[in-house]
Design a protein around this motif. Structure first.
Motif, PDB file in Angstrom:
ATOM      1  N   GLN A   1       0.816  -1.207   0.000  1.00  0.00           N
ATOM      2  CA  GLN A   1       0.000   0.000   0.000  1.00  0.00           C
ATOM      3  C   GLN A   1       0.853   1.262   0.000  1.00  0.00           C
ATOM      4  OE1 GLN A   1      -3.382   0.056   2.621  1.00  0.00           O
ATOM      5  NE2 GLN A   1      -3.723  -2.144   2.465  1.00  0.00           N
ATOM      6  N   LEU A   2       1.970   1.249   0.735  1.00  0.00           N
ATOM      7  CA  LEU A   2       2.861   2.413   0.755  1.00  0.00           C
ATOM      8  C   LEU A   2       3.496   2.664  -0.612  1.00  0.00           C
ATOM      9  CD1 LEU A   2       4.585   1.850   4.209  1.00  0.00           C
ATOM     10  CD2 LEU A   2       3.273   3.877   3.563  1.00  0.00           C
ATOM     11  N   SER A   3       3.718   1.584  -1.377  1.00  0.00           N
ATOM     12  CA  SER A   3       4.347   1.742  -2.693  1.00  0.00           C
ATOM     13  C   SER A   3       3.452   2.500  -3.666  1.00  0.00           C
ATOM     14  CB  SER A   3       4.699   0.365  -3.278  1.00  0.00           C
ATOM     15  OG  SER A   3       3.527  -0.361  -3.624  1.00  0.00           O
ATOM     16  N   ASN A   4       2.160   2.584  -3.350  1.00  0.00           N
ATOM     17  CA  ASN A   4       1.235   3.321  -4.208  1.00  0.00           C
ATOM     18  C   ASN A   4       1.218   4.816  -3.905  1.00  0.00           C
ATOM     19  OD1 ASN A   4       0.321   0.992  -5.604  1.00  0.00           O
ATOM     20  ND2 ASN A   4      -1.044   0.493  -3.904  1.00  0.00           N
ATOM     21  N   PHE A   5       1.893   5.215  -2.807  1.00  0.00           N
ATOM     22  CA  PHE A   5       2.006   6.629  -2.486  1.00  0.00           C
ATOM     23  C   PHE A   5       3.299   7.186  -3.084  1.00  0.00           C
ATOM     24  CE2 PHE A   5      -0.499   4.989   1.203  1.00  0.00           C
ATOM     25  CZ  PHE A   5      -1.688   5.649   0.896  1.00  0.00           C
ATOM     26  N   ASP A   6       3.386   8.482  -3.099  1.00  0.00           N
ATOM     27  CA  ASP A   6       4.550   9.141  -3.699  1.00  0.00           C
ATOM     28  C   ASP A   6       5.668   9.274  -2.662  1.00  0.00           C
ATOM     29  OD1 ASP A   6       6.152  10.465  -5.497  1.00  0.00           O
ATOM     30  OD2 ASP A   6       5.195  12.427  -5.172  1.00  0.00           O
ATOM     31  N   VAL A   7       6.105   8.112  -2.141  1.00  0.00           N
ATOM     32  CA  VAL A   7       7.181   8.137  -1.150  1.00  0.00           C
ATOM     33  C   VAL A   7       8.524   8.320  -1.855  1.00  0.00           C
ATOM     34  CG1 VAL A   7       5.925   6.689   0.475  1.00  0.00           C
ATOM     35  CG2 VAL A   7       7.439   5.616  -1.196  1.00  0.00           C
ATOM     36  N   LYS A   8       9.472   8.882  -1.120  1.00  0.00           N
ATOM     37  CA  LYS A   8      10.814   9.056  -1.676  1.00  0.00           C
ATOM     38  C   LYS A   8      11.508   7.704  -1.800  1.00  0.00           C
ATOM     39  CE  LYS A   8      15.198  11.451  -0.787  1.00  0.00           C
ATOM     40  NZ  LYS A   8      15.904  12.352   0.159  1.00  0.00           N
ATOM     41  N   GLN A   9      11.402   6.905  -0.723  1.00  0.00           N
ATOM     42  CA  GLN A   9      12.013   5.572  -0.733  1.00  0.00           C
ATOM     43  C   GLN A   9      11.355   4.691   0.320  1.00  0.00           C
ATOM     44  OE1 GLN A   9      16.111   5.258   0.536  1.00  0.00           O
ATOM     45  NE2 GLN A   9      16.540   3.583  -0.883  1.00  0.00           N
ATOM     46  N   LEU A  10      11.244   3.402  -0.004  1.00  0.00           N
ATOM     47  CA  LEU A  10      10.791   2.399   0.948  1.00  0.00           C
ATOM     48  C   LEU A  10      11.995   1.551   1.354  1.00  0.00           C
ATOM     49  CD1 LEU A  10       7.423   1.022  -0.498  1.00  0.00           C
ATOM     50  CD2 LEU A  10       7.740   2.161   1.697  1.00  0.00           C
ATOM     51  N   VAL A  11      12.194   1.400   2.651  1.00  0.00           N
ATOM     52  CA  VAL A  11      13.281   0.554   3.153  1.00  0.00           C
ATOM     53  C   VAL A  11      12.636  -0.658   3.810  1.00  0.00           C
ATOM     54  CG1 VAL A  11      15.330   0.436   4.611  1.00  0.00           C
ATOM     55  CG2 VAL A  11      14.692   2.609   3.541  1.00  0.00           C
ATOM     56  N   LEU A  12      12.844  -1.827   3.235  1.00  0.00           N
ATOM     57  CA  LEU A  12      12.202  -3.055   3.706  1.00  0.00           C
ATOM     58  C   LEU A  12      13.199  -3.874   4.508  1.00  0.00           C
ATOM     59  CD1 LEU A  12      10.623  -4.086   0.260  1.00  0.00           C
ATOM     60  CD2 LEU A  12       9.955  -2.233   1.794  1.00  0.00           C
ATOM     61  N   VAL A  13      12.882  -4.107   5.768  1.00  0.00           N
ATOM     62  CA  VAL A  13      13.794  -4.831   6.653  1.00  0.00           C
ATOM     63  C   VAL A  13      13.116  -6.102   7.157  1.00  0.00           C
ATOM     64  CG1 VAL A  13      15.096  -4.749   8.806  1.00  0.00           C
ATOM     65  CG2 VAL A  13      14.958  -2.713   7.358  1.00  0.00           C
ATOM     66  N   ASP A  14      13.799  -7.230   7.001  1.00  0.00           N
ATOM     67  CA  ASP A  14      13.301  -8.504   7.528  1.00  0.00           C
ATOM     68  C   ASP A  14      14.456  -9.475   7.593  1.00  0.00           C
ATOM     69  OD1 ASP A  14      11.734 -11.048   7.895  1.00  0.00           O
ATOM     70  OD2 ASP A  14      10.063  -9.667   7.534  1.00  0.00           O
ATOM     71  N   GLN A  15      14.373 -10.420   8.535  1.00  0.00           N
ATOM     72  CA  GLN A  15      15.435 -11.428   8.623  1.00  0.00           C
ATOM     73  C   GLN A  15      15.116 -12.673   7.786  1.00  0.00           C
ATOM     74  OE1 GLN A  15      15.995 -13.114  12.505  1.00  0.00           O
ATOM     75  NE2 GLN A  15      13.798 -13.335  12.911  1.00  0.00           N
ATOM     76  N   ALA A  16      13.882 -12.769   7.266  1.00  0.00           N
ATOM     77  CA  ALA A  16      13.466 -13.916   6.445  1.00  0.00           C
ATOM     78  C   ALA A  16      13.853 -13.643   4.996  1.00  0.00           C
ATOM     79  CB  ALA A  16      11.975 -14.159   6.575  1.00  0.00           C
ATOM     80  N   GLU A  17      14.973 -14.186   4.578  1.00  0.00           N
ATOM     81  CA  GLU A  17      15.546 -13.878   3.261  1.00  0.00           C
ATOM     82  C   GLU A  17      14.618 -14.245   2.104  1.00  0.00           C
ATOM     83  OE1 GLU A  17      19.071 -15.603   0.361  1.00  0.00           O
ATOM     84  OE2 GLU A  17      18.259 -16.725   2.072  1.00  0.00           O
TER      85      GLU A  17
END
Length: 652
Positions: free
Chosen positions: A311-327
């Motif tokens: 849902q955030l990717s549909n907004f005009d964000v500058k950048q999305l930083v995705l953090v997870d330990q599940a590769e």
């Protein structure tokens, strides 16, 4: 086998060139019929002249059919548009023929060549009737043979709007299965007795198990795009003992090229039966809230985290930083974003317990907003591993919140759970401690710390729905811990939308709770899932009661004792008014607990109980501490609701 052969040969041999050939032969036959009728049903016309005219008529007809393309339609699906195309072809042929005949009369290019105008008019009328009738006759014959040779399903269509009519047409035009539409179903009793295309309209009130069984209904297709979920739930409940299958037409925007394919008609999902209208967020302020922001999402590969990312990717964000330990799971989220044409993101494999790694990520990417969804959430597993629960749910949140505060992040949104309310498990207690820590941090930070609480998320990893689906697929009994157990439910998109909305309206320090309607009895949900799978309870699939698991509640709550709520501008979002905390003591004891030795499970749980007065273990080995404390308090005459670390030291 018969289905496949019938569909294969009907499509292979009814080619457009065969149709063109039959149409041309029909044109020649009707030309002869026009002469035959014109001369009083006798052969008293000039056969030589007739034979000269045949090639001319044949050529004109071929050109007209090729120009209009009337022969290209699929004959077994003949409709109004196809008849119109036949009419256009006949008109073009007839007008061209008249023009040529009239021109030849004046120019005498072909001496002696003419066709009586009465013959041309009669030929046009006969041709239109014969070509249209032949198509309709073929369609009716095809439908009759299909009913004889193919499996026939008797169905009801729920709804009478455009999507229901499109469903009706798609079913009739299906090449592999024959559908016999018994009736349309509508909520408006005033439409009772009326019909659509000869199919009667049935009142919703008449739709019950007796009607379904007496009419041998195989399937009910819900085509109403605005069908009331409460009525759907009532419908499914009322048909539990019937063998009928309940399916649903997808939203119109998901149709292929604007047309419905019968393969898109799927089983009604349990998500459609929450018994309440879907929660919808339509807030234009969200666009402004996230425009130009660098947003970090932890647990980005999880159920809630991945939907937040989507849902955030549909907004005009500058950048999305995705953090997870599940590769692997994070890789899947990354591929989904690529498929959707999104490129303003960075996927990072990292552990939120690693303070140096988290600090490095903040230093490199400088996030301005953080959505923290990473957590351990399985109650029975965490009950056996308090140290691990503390490391992720408390210490991980602490490190992330401290780092956010240090880097002056604008907003930090923490995804909590209703299990944090009057916790009965280690998992719920750790989530409540995380809530308490960020509340303490709010007092000394410029960052706005916001907490969101909601119940079970349908379809999330490890939730009851995927478990039931897997058990049904394996043909094994559905396992239920208690017949009276209830839960609040919402869908993954609903939960994510509400988290984003709460993050937007939050001013710092709030705990937002969501109105999820009435709680759902899991036993009823299990029976409905069996029904929606086309099976019967208990004949095909039984339900096995296994007993409450360690730390599990019989029912969930959204408010703790002593809490009440404040309303917001969104009727589904409320603010919980929590009791005042001794912020200095609470923050200090949580920090101390985060460095507790991993082998001291009993000590960890006792410290959590000293911090959270309402934490009472249920069906757990840690109930012994509650019993000791209660006995001690009774002996000392201490208020039952008062609890602190000194009491636990006394009874240790």
């Amino acid at each position: 086998m018969i289905n496949n052969y019938f569909a294969y040969y009907s499509q292979k041999y009814a080619s457009k060139w065969l149709v063109l050939g039959i149409d041309l032969v029909s044109i020649l036959a009707t030309f002869f019929m026009a002469y035959f009728i014109r001369f009083n049903f006798t052969l008293g016309f000039d056969l030589t002249q007739f034979l000269v005219q045949l090639p001319f008529i044949l050529a004109l007809a071929a050109i007209s059919f090729l120009v209009v393309g009337s022969f290209k339609s699929v004959i077994r699906h003949t409709g109004f548009t196809d008849v119109v195309n036949v009419f256009k072809s006949i008109v073009l042929m007839s007008f061209t023929c008249v023009a040529v005949v009239l021109f030849n009369r004046f120019a005498d290019v072909l001496p002696g060549f003419t066709i009586p105008l009465s013959i041309i008019v009669m030929h046009a009328l006969l041709s239109f009737v014969v070509l249209s009738a032949s198509r309709l006759l073929f369609k009716m014959t095809y439908k009759h043979l299909k009913c004889k040779l193919l499996l026939t399903k008797r169905v009801l269509i729920y709804g009478i709007e455009d999507s229901a009519i499109a469903t009706y047409n798609a079913l009739l035009n299906n090449a592999r299965t024959s559908f016999n539409i018994i009736a349309f179903v509508d909520d408006d009793v005033k439409k009772k007795g009326r019909s659509i295309n000869g199919v009667p309209i049935l009142s919703y009130n008449r739709l019950n198990g007796n009607y379904v069984d007496s009419n041998n209904i195989d399937e009910i297709i819900v085509a109403d795009q605005n069908a009331d979920n409460g009525k759907l739930m009532k419908l499914v409940d009322g048909l539990v003992d019937s063998d009928v299958k309940v399916t649903k037409v997808p939203p119109i925007e998901q149709w292929i090229n604007g047309e419905l394919n019968t393969k898109q008609i799927k089983q009604v999902q349990i998500e459609d039966l929450l018994g309440r209208p879907p929660i919808k967020i339509d807030n234009p302020n969200l666009l402004n809230e996230f425009r130009g922001e660098t947003v970090l999402v932890t647990g980005a590969a999880g159920s809630i985290g991945s939907e937040l990312v989507k849902q955030l990717s549909n907004f005009d964000v500058k950048q999305l930083v995705l953090v997870d330990q599940a590769e692997s799971a994070l890789y899947d989220v990354q591929q989904d974003l690529k498929r959707d044409g999104k490129h303003n993101y960075t996927a990072i494999v990292a552990d939120i317990r690693d303070g140096l790694r988290i600090d490095s990520i903040f230093q490199t990417h400088k996030p301005t907003m953080v959505f923290h969804a990473a957590a351990y959430k399985h109650v029975p597993l965490m009950e056996k591993s308090p140290y691990e629960a503390i490391k992720i749910n408390v210490n991980g949140t602490k490190l992330l919140a401290d780092t956010s505060s240090r880097y002056n992040v604008k907003k930090f949104v923490f995804v909590s759970t209703d299990k944090a309310v009057n916790p009965t498990s280690v998992m719920g207690a750790t989530k409540r401690m995380a809530e308490m820590y960020i509340s303490c941090l709010q007092k000394e930070s410029k960052t706005k710390f916001i907490t969101t609480r909601f119940g079970n998320v349908l379809g999330s990893n490890g939730s009851v729905i995927p478990l039931f689906k897997k058990q049904i697929e394996n043909g094994s009994p559905l396992t239920l811990t208690h017949k009276d157990i209830t839960r609040y439910f919402m869908t993954i998109p609903e939960a994510s939308q509400l988290v984003l909305e709460a993050g937007t309206m939050g001013k710092g320090g709030e705990i937002f709770i969501f109105d999820m309607g009435e709680s759902v009895k899991i036993y009823d949900l299990a029976k409905n899932m069996i029904k929606l799978s086309g099976l019967r309870y208990p004949e095909d699939i039984d339900i096995k009661i296994t007993g409450l698991r360690s730390g599990e509640k019989l029912y969930e709550e959204l408010l703790a004792n002593g809490e009440n709520t404040l309303s917001t501008y969104h009727k589904k979002i409320l603010i919980s008014k929590t009791r005042e905390l001794d912020y200095a003591r609470v923050k200090s004891e949580i920090e101390e607990l985060c460095i507790t030795n991993r082998f001291q499970n009993n000590n960890i749980v006792m410290k959590m109980k000293s911090l959270i007065p309402e934490y009472k273990s249920n069906n757990s080995e840690y109930e012994k501490f509650d019993k000791r404390v209660n006995l001690y308090k009774k002996a000392k005459g201490i208020n039952e609701n008062k609890q602190d670390s000194n009491i636990f030291k006394s009874v240790k």
